[in-house]
Design an enzyme around this catalytic site. Structure first.
Site, PDB file in Angstrom:
ATOM      1  CE  LYS A  13      17.219 101.671  48.573  1.00 17.60           C
ATOM      2  NZ  LYS A  13      17.861 102.750  47.815  1.00 17.60           N
ATOM      3  NE  ARG A  88      20.446  98.968  43.680  1.00 14.72           N
ATOM      4  CZ  ARG A  88      20.830  99.323  44.905  1.00 14.72           C
ATOM      5  NH1 ARG A  88      20.751  98.481  45.898  1.00 14.72           N
ATOM      6  NH2 ARG A  88      21.262 100.543  45.136  1.00 14.72           N
ATOM      7  NE  ARG A 122      24.463 108.464  50.751  1.00 15.35           N
ATOM      8  CZ  ARG A 122      23.725 107.529  50.138  1.00 15.35           C
ATOM      9  NH1 ARG A 122      22.526 107.234  50.595  1.00 15.35           N
ATOM     10  NH2 ARG A 122      24.185 106.928  49.063  1.00 15.35           N
ATOM     11  NE  ARG A 153      27.294 104.501  49.394  1.00 15.65           N
ATOM     12  CZ  ARG A 153      26.110 103.964  49.093  1.00 15.65           C
ATOM     13  NH1 ARG A 153      25.190 103.839  50.048  1.00 15.65           N
ATOM     14  NH2 ARG A 153      25.832 103.557  47.883  1.00 15.65           N
ATOM     15  NE  ARG A 164      24.928 104.860  43.837  1.00  9.78           N
ATOM     16  CZ  ARG A 164      25.045 105.664  44.900  1.00  9.78           C
ATOM     17  NH1 ARG A 164      25.905 106.673  44.879  1.00  9.78           N
ATOM     18  NH2 ARG A 164      24.326 105.438  45.961  1.00  9.78           N
TER      19      ARG A 164
HETATM   20  P1  AMP Z   1      23.375 100.850  47.948  1.00  4.61           P
HETATM   21  O1  AMP Z   1      24.160 100.908  49.221  1.00  4.61           O
HETATM   22  O2  AMP Z   1      22.075 100.122  48.111  1.00  4.61           O
HETATM   23  O3  AMP Z   1      23.231 102.197  47.294  1.00  4.61           O
HETATM   24  O4  AMP Z   1      24.241  99.944  46.939  1.00  4.61           O
HETATM   25  C1  AMP Z   1      25.525 100.349  46.524  1.00  4.61           C
HETATM   26  C2  AMP Z   1      25.923  99.553  45.283  1.00  4.61           C
HETATM   27  O5  AMP Z   1      25.957  98.149  45.605  1.00  4.61           O
HETATM   28  C3  AMP Z   1      24.956  99.656  44.111  1.00  4.61           C
HETATM   29  O6  AMP Z   1      25.180 100.816  43.324  1.00  4.61           O
HETATM   30  C4  AMP Z   1      25.284  98.362  43.349  1.00  4.61           C
HETATM   31  O7  AMP Z   1      26.502  98.495  42.622  1.00  4.61           O
HETATM   32  C5  AMP Z   1      25.520  97.375  44.489  1.00  4.61           C
HETATM   33  N1  AMP Z   1      24.256  96.708  44.868  1.00  4.61           N
HETATM   34  C6  AMP Z   1      23.544  96.856  46.019  1.00  4.61           C
HETATM   35  N2  AMP Z   1      22.440  96.096  46.005  1.00  4.61           N
HETATM   36  C7  AMP Z   1      22.440  95.450  44.815  1.00  4.61           C
HETATM   37  C8  AMP Z   1      21.555  94.539  44.179  1.00  4.61           C
HETATM   38  N3  AMP Z   1      20.400  94.142  44.760  1.00  4.61           N
HETATM   39  N4  AMP Z   1      21.892  94.063  42.952  1.00  4.61           N
HETATM   40  C9  AMP Z   1      23.031  94.446  42.348  1.00  4.61           C
HETATM   41  N5  AMP Z   1      23.892  95.328  42.866  1.00  4.61           N
HETATM   42  C10 AMP Z   1      23.613  95.818  44.089  1.00  4.61           C
END
Ligand code: AMP
Length: 209
Positions: A13, A88, A122, A153, A164
């Protein structure tokens, strides 16, 4: 164009979102990046979000939705936006629809075995937010695009990743059905090369424009 990128962690993404935002000149909003920036700056939002992110859980909807509605109200979103990582779950999708309904959802469909392999290797750039895989960059800590520092990360470890993925299948994947019913879902096979995936995305977006 108001777009959403839907897909599991590691589906590509973020990488595709960066290319789309650049080529179609729309604001790229990654909720994950916003949270990581807040954690780095030790803001109240960052302090609240950190424990959820470390456990691989979703940050509470009130916090996340407030960040997104605030961000979408900014000037650079007037010409369109691309949301990477939001919504999400169903509540977030409903909140977004009431605030600013999306035109199209790009759904990157990818098998879990590929996601695990991609996330396991990654590396992310602290400066340009680019994402790379050790199979192509080796063990360097220098971003091949901007020279920034690459890091792994904190939540890209096997235990958090498994949490996740569970959250994704339980809460986020059902959004594909939600948007399919609304006639705005475009499914793209995520297990091709980055360029092939981007070409498929472009075919969808060029028809929409
Ligand atoms: P990502 O970088 O999109 O993988 O997001 C990393 C983490 O941020 C996720 O595992 C969640 O803990 C939090 N997060 C990101 N976007 C959301 C969202 N829309 N709602 C809730 N938590 C989020």
């Amino acid at each position: 164009m108001k777009l959403i990128m839907l897909g599991a962690p590691g589906s590509g993404k973020g990488t595709q979102a960066q290319r789309i935002a650049k080529d179609y000149k729309i604001a790229n909003i990654s909720t994950g990046d916003i949270f990581r920036d807040n954690i780095k700056r030790e803001t109240p939002i960052g302090q609240k979000a950190k424990s959820y992110i470390d456990r691989g859980e979703l940050v509470p909807d009130e916090v996340t939705c407030a960040i997104v509605t605030d961000r979408l109200s900014q000037e650079d979103c007037k010409g369109g936006y691309l949301l990477d990582g939001f919504p999400r779950n169903l509540r977030q999708a409903q909140k977004l629809e009431a605030f600013s309904a999306p035109d199209a959802v790009l759904y990157l469909e990818t098998e879990d075995s590929i996601l695990l392999e991609r996330i396991g290797g990654r590396r992310v750039c602290r400066k340009c937010m680019g994402s790379f895989h050790i199979s192509s960059i080796g063990d360097t800590t220098v971003c091949p695009v901007c020279g920034g520092e690459l890091y792994r990360r904190d939540d890209d470890n096997p235990a958090t990743l498994s949490a996740r993925l569970d959250v994704y299948h339980r809460e986020s994947a059902p959004l594909a059905g939600y948007y399919r019913e609304r006639g705005i879902l475009h499914t793209i096979k995520g297990n091709a090369t980055q360029d092939e995936v981007y070409a498929a995305i472009k075919r969808v977006l060029d028809k929409l424009q």
